[in-house]
Structure formats: C-alpha cells, structure tokens
Design a protein around this motif. Sequence first.
Motif, mmCIF file in Angstrom:
data_model
loop_
_atom_site.group_PDB
_atom_site.id
_atom_site.type_symbol
_atom_site.label_atom_id
_atom_site.label_comp_id
_atom_site.label_asym_id
_atom_site.label_seq_id
_atom_site.Cartn_x
_atom_site.Cartn_y
_atom_site.Cartn_z
ATOM 1 N N UNK A 431 0.818 -1.218 0.000
ATOM 2 C CA UNK A 431 0.000 0.000 0.000
ATOM 3 C C UNK A 431 0.846 1.259 0.000
ATOM 4 N N UNK A 432 0.203 2.373 0.323
ATOM 5 C CA UNK A 432 0.871 3.672 0.331
ATOM 6 C C UNK A 432 0.437 4.474 1.547
ATOM 7 N N UNK A 433 1.277 5.432 1.916
ATOM 8 C CA UNK A 433 0.951 6.378 2.981
ATOM 9 C C UNK A 433 1.242 7.768 2.447
ATOM 10 N N UNK A 434 0.220 8.602 2.380
ATOM 11 C CA UNK A 434 0.367 9.945 1.840
ATOM 12 C C UNK A 434 -0.223 10.960 2.818
ATOM 13 N N UNK A 435 0.038 12.227 2.557
ATOM 14 C CA UNK A 435 -0.431 13.280 3.453
ATOM 15 C C UNK A 435 -0.849 14.496 2.641
ATOM 16 N N UNK A 436 -1.843 15.189 3.135
ATOM 17 C CA UNK A 436 -2.224 16.496 2.601
ATOM 18 C C UNK A 436 -2.459 17.417 3.788
ATOM 19 N N UNK A 437 -2.140 18.694 3.603
ATOM 20 C CA UNK A 437 -2.244 19.606 4.738
ATOM 21 C C UNK A 437 -2.474 21.025 4.264
ATOM 22 N N UNK A 438 -3.214 21.766 5.072
ATOM 23 C CA UNK A 438 -3.391 23.207 4.894
ATOM 24 C C UNK A 438 -2.882 23.879 6.165
ATOM 25 N N UNK A 439 -1.848 24.715 6.056
ATOM 26 C CA UNK A 439 -1.292 25.360 7.258
ATOM 27 C C UNK A 439 -2.372 26.057 8.088
ATOM 28 N N UNK A 440 -2.287 25.833 9.395
ATOM 29 C CA UNK A 440 -3.195 26.426 10.387
ATOM 30 C C UNK A 440 -4.625 25.878 10.298
ATOM 31 N N UNK A 441 -4.847 24.855 9.475
ATOM 32 C CA UNK A 441 -6.183 24.249 9.401
ATOM 33 C C UNK A 441 -6.164 22.752 9.707
ATOM 34 N N UNK A 442 -5.023 22.116 9.587
ATOM 35 C CA UNK A 442 -4.953 20.703 9.911
ATOM 36 C C UNK A 442 -4.275 19.887 8.836
ATOM 37 N N UNK A 443 -4.227 18.578 9.062
ATOM 38 C CA UNK A 443 -3.581 17.660 8.128
ATOM 39 C C UNK A 443 -4.337 16.339 8.123
ATOM 40 N N UNK A 444 -4.224 15.617 7.003
ATOM 41 C CA UNK A 444 -4.839 14.299 6.868
ATOM 42 C C UNK A 444 -3.812 13.334 6.296
ATOM 43 N N UNK A 445 -3.623 12.208 6.974
ATOM 44 C CA UNK A 445 -2.769 11.127 6.480
ATOM 45 C C UNK A 445 -3.664 10.038 5.895
ATOM 46 N N UNK A 446 -3.300 9.578 4.695
ATOM 47 C CA UNK A 446 -4.086 8.576 3.985
ATOM 48 C C UNK A 446 -3.288 7.278 3.912
ATOM 49 N N UNK A 447 -3.770 6.263 4.586
ATOM 50 C CA UNK A 447 -3.171 4.930 4.521
ATOM 51 C C UNK A 447 -4.041 4.066 3.610
ATOM 52 N N UNK A 448 -3.499 3.674 2.473
ATOM 53 C CA UNK A 448 -4.262 2.899 1.490
ATOM 54 C C UNK A 448 -3.631 1.523 1.339
ATOM 55 N N UNK A 449 -4.442 0.485 1.557
ATOM 56 C CA UNK A 449 -3.952 -0.893 1.502
ATOM 57 C C UNK A 449 -4.777 -1.701 0.501
ATOM 58 N N UNK A 450 -4.124 -2.515 -0.323
ATOM 59 C CA UNK A 450 -4.867 -3.379 -1.250
ATOM 60 C C UNK A 450 -5.381 -4.606 -0.522
ATOM 61 N N UNK A 451 -6.296 -4.375 0.415
ATOM 62 C CA UNK A 451 -6.757 -5.444 1.293
ATOM 63 C C UNK A 451 -8.045 -6.049 0.796
ATOM 64 N N UNK A 452 -8.087 -7.360 0.687
ATOM 65 C CA UNK A 452 -9.330 -8.047 0.336
ATOM 66 C C UNK A 452 -10.279 -7.962 1.521
ATOM 67 N N UNK A 453 -11.537 -7.726 1.214
ATOM 68 C CA UNK A 453 -12.514 -7.585 2.289
ATOM 69 C C UNK A 453 -13.720 -8.476 2.008
ATOM 70 N N UNK A 454 -14.459 -8.770 3.059
ATOM 71 C CA UNK A 454 -15.661 -9.608 2.946
ATOM 72 C C UNK A 454 -16.914 -8.742 2.977
#
Length: 454
Positions: A431-454
């Motif tokens: 998978x991947x780990x990415x980030x997006x952020x706006x100064x003084x407003x916060x940040x979001x980290x995105x953890x994306x995994x190619x996980x099979x689900x039921x």
Amino acid sequence: MIYQRFTWLTVLRVLLLVANVLLLTWIFGDDRLFFNQIIVFLVLVLQVVELIRFVNHTNRELSRFFLAIKYNDFSVTFKRTPLGSSFSELQNSMAEIIDAYKQVKIEKEAQYHFLQLLVSQLAVGVVSLQRDEVSLINSTAERLMGIQGLKNWKLIRQLHPALVQEIESLGDAGRKVIEVRSDAGNKIVSVDVTTLVILNQPHKLITLQDINSEIEQKEIEAWHKLIRILTHEIMNSVTPIASLTETMQTMLKDKEGRQKSLHDIDEETVGDILFSLATIHKRSDGLLDFVENYRKLTRVPKPAPEQVNLHVFFSTIEKLMQQTLVRDNIALTILVEPSDLNATFDPTLIEQVLINLITNSRHALENRPDKRIELKAHAKDNTLRIEVTDNGKGIPEKELQEIFVPFFSTKKEGSGIGLSLSKQIASLHGGTLKVSSIPNQGATFYLQLPAKRN
C-alpha cells in the motif's frame, strides 16, 4: 432530375408498347395485312426487349457501384457511353462518389501510416489488442517484451507466459509495476491497461514504460537524503565529544604539554572533567539511540495478514490512546463505512502505524482550541483506505516532501523514524501512505492498503 427523366422515358416506352399492341390487335386477322402483322409483332418484341434492358441497366449500374464499394474496387468506371442522356448524370454521380470514397480511403491509409510512424517514435511501448490479435505494436514494446514481429497474443503468451500472466491479471483496466526478465538483463516496467469499445468491439490498449532509470534516480536521491541526515546526526554527537575530549586533555597538561601531577589538579579541574565525561556519556547514549532507531527501520517484520473487523480494531486503538487523549483534552471520532467492514492485514503493524499518526496529530494540536482527531475507514474496489485527520497547525509545504525521510523531525525530542517506519509498513502491505495539509487548518494522512474484504 435523374428520377424524372427515367420515369418519363419509361412511360414513353410503355405508351409506344401499348400503341403497338393496339395496332397489332386492330390489324390482326386481316389476310391482306399479313406481312404488316409480322412486322408489327417483331417491333413489339424489340420494344419489350429494349424496355427490359432500359429498366435493368440502372440496376446493373447500381449493382456494380455497390460491389465496388463493398470490395474497395476503385478501378471500376462509370464513364462509358450511356444508353441515354438520362443515365449520364447518374453515372457521373456514381463516378464522383467512387472518387470521393477512394480519396477518403487514401486519407484513412495516410492517417493510419502517420499513426504507426508516430507510435513507433514513442519512448513508451504501445500494444493494441483486439481479442488475441495484435492490431498495433511499436518497436519500444517489442524491445521491452522481447518479441519481434509477433502479431498473435497466444504466441506471445507461449513465448513469455509469466509476463503475459502479469499483464492479463490487470483485467480490462489497471496499472502495476512488473519485472521483465531477459537475456539482456532484467527491467522494471510500468504496465497500464485500458479497454476501449470501438464499433461495439473491445480494444485493449497496453502501455509499457521502462522505469529503471527513474527508480535508480529516486534511489540515489533517497540515499543522498539519508546520508545527509545520518551525517548531520552523527556530527551532532561526535563534534562535542571530540571537543570535550580535547578540552580534558588540555586540563590534564601543563603549558609545556607535559602531563600534570596529581597535586597540580585542583577540585575545579576535577569537576570540569566529570562534567565533560557526563556530557560525553550523554552524547554517546544519544548516538546509540540513533543507531538503535536505524536498526528498527531495517528490521521491520514481514506482515502476517489476518481478517480484521475495522470497528473492533479502531475501538482497541481508542482504548490504548484514551488516557493520553483525555489528558490532552482531545476528542477522537471513529467512523467506519460500512459499520461491519472487514479487511485483511497485519493488525499489529497497522496498529503501530495508526498510533504513530495519532501521536503526531496530538503534537500538532498543542496550544490549539477545540482539539479534534478523526479516524476513518472505508473501502472501494478491494482497496482499504484509512484516514487520520486533525485540526492542528498543519504541515508547512516545504516539509511535506521531507517528513517521510528517515530521521527527519520537526520536534526536538523526535527521533524522525515514526513516519518513515509507517510508510515502510504500508509498503510491505503493498500500500501507500500519503499526506495532505493546509497550514493552520490541519492535516490528513491517507493509509491505502490493497486489502481483500468480505
């Protein structure tokens, strides 16, 4: 105009035929006009034959015209002497249509050859498949796939089964990086598959790009960043150690550079030496911690995937972090869509990642009002996406490209391995780990995994 002429000429011939029949009927049975009857009858037969030929001539010309179109026969001509002036315009029109169709065909062939020339000049390999037939392939694709002149996908499958299996595993659309093995050496190739429907026929477009040079460049850049940070950290520890060692040597020697005797060393000198030794010990411990953190990066265990219920998994993390979050007055919100979402991954390693991300968010929320962290999970197309969002101070744009580099930290007490270790764990899961952020407003980290689900 053509239709009107044809109609009038047909009507004229029919009227003459009817007149001839009436004339034959009128003189029929009169022995005196026996030879006249024979002449009129022969004329009647000729009129019938001419009428049939007149009517069928248009059908024959149209039949030749349509056959020429069907079989792309541009050598056919309609500029012969017509039976009547009424056919002149029709034949000229059909000849013009043939010429126009011929010109369109020539332009189409020219465009096709231009497309082939253009594709052949691309540095990216291009393969177009219609069922099992290769309708278009350039020299770059032939070189990357190790095939020359093959136009049948089944033959390519027999020649390179592993490569074709990797490409076919993408289905009608997808992208992946594969390793192509050949006698000339191994290549890292990025493969992109897209399916287009043209005239109700599916066409699969495969593009291949050799990314060895790009990967090598990225590896060199990563090594440069790592060496730069390693050098910085080591120098920070070694420089004061060398300086203090030199200072202690100075305190233990006289002006002539000879070793002082015990009675020449006073209490103040002993205190300075003890202080220097304590500082050296502290810096040595810091260097050992640095080396231990580096060992952690190189000893991440292989993931042991298992089926995990995301809601239960998040609740466990909430309990682990609850005391710290309550103490810092931080509200943690959990959102799982759908609520019964299950996925397959290593819960121990992913738990470590999420704790690192929540801890980073907690530090980003220092001295901020209304402290909030949101932990969210949702899935789409066999891909699990976990988001950690805070409303903290955010991450400056100049630091966004550096925060995943090992030992890079904006905190004085930070080791700089949390995010790089988290990214490595995500990569080990595919998978991947990415980030997006706006100064003084916060940040979001995105953890994306190619996980099979039921």
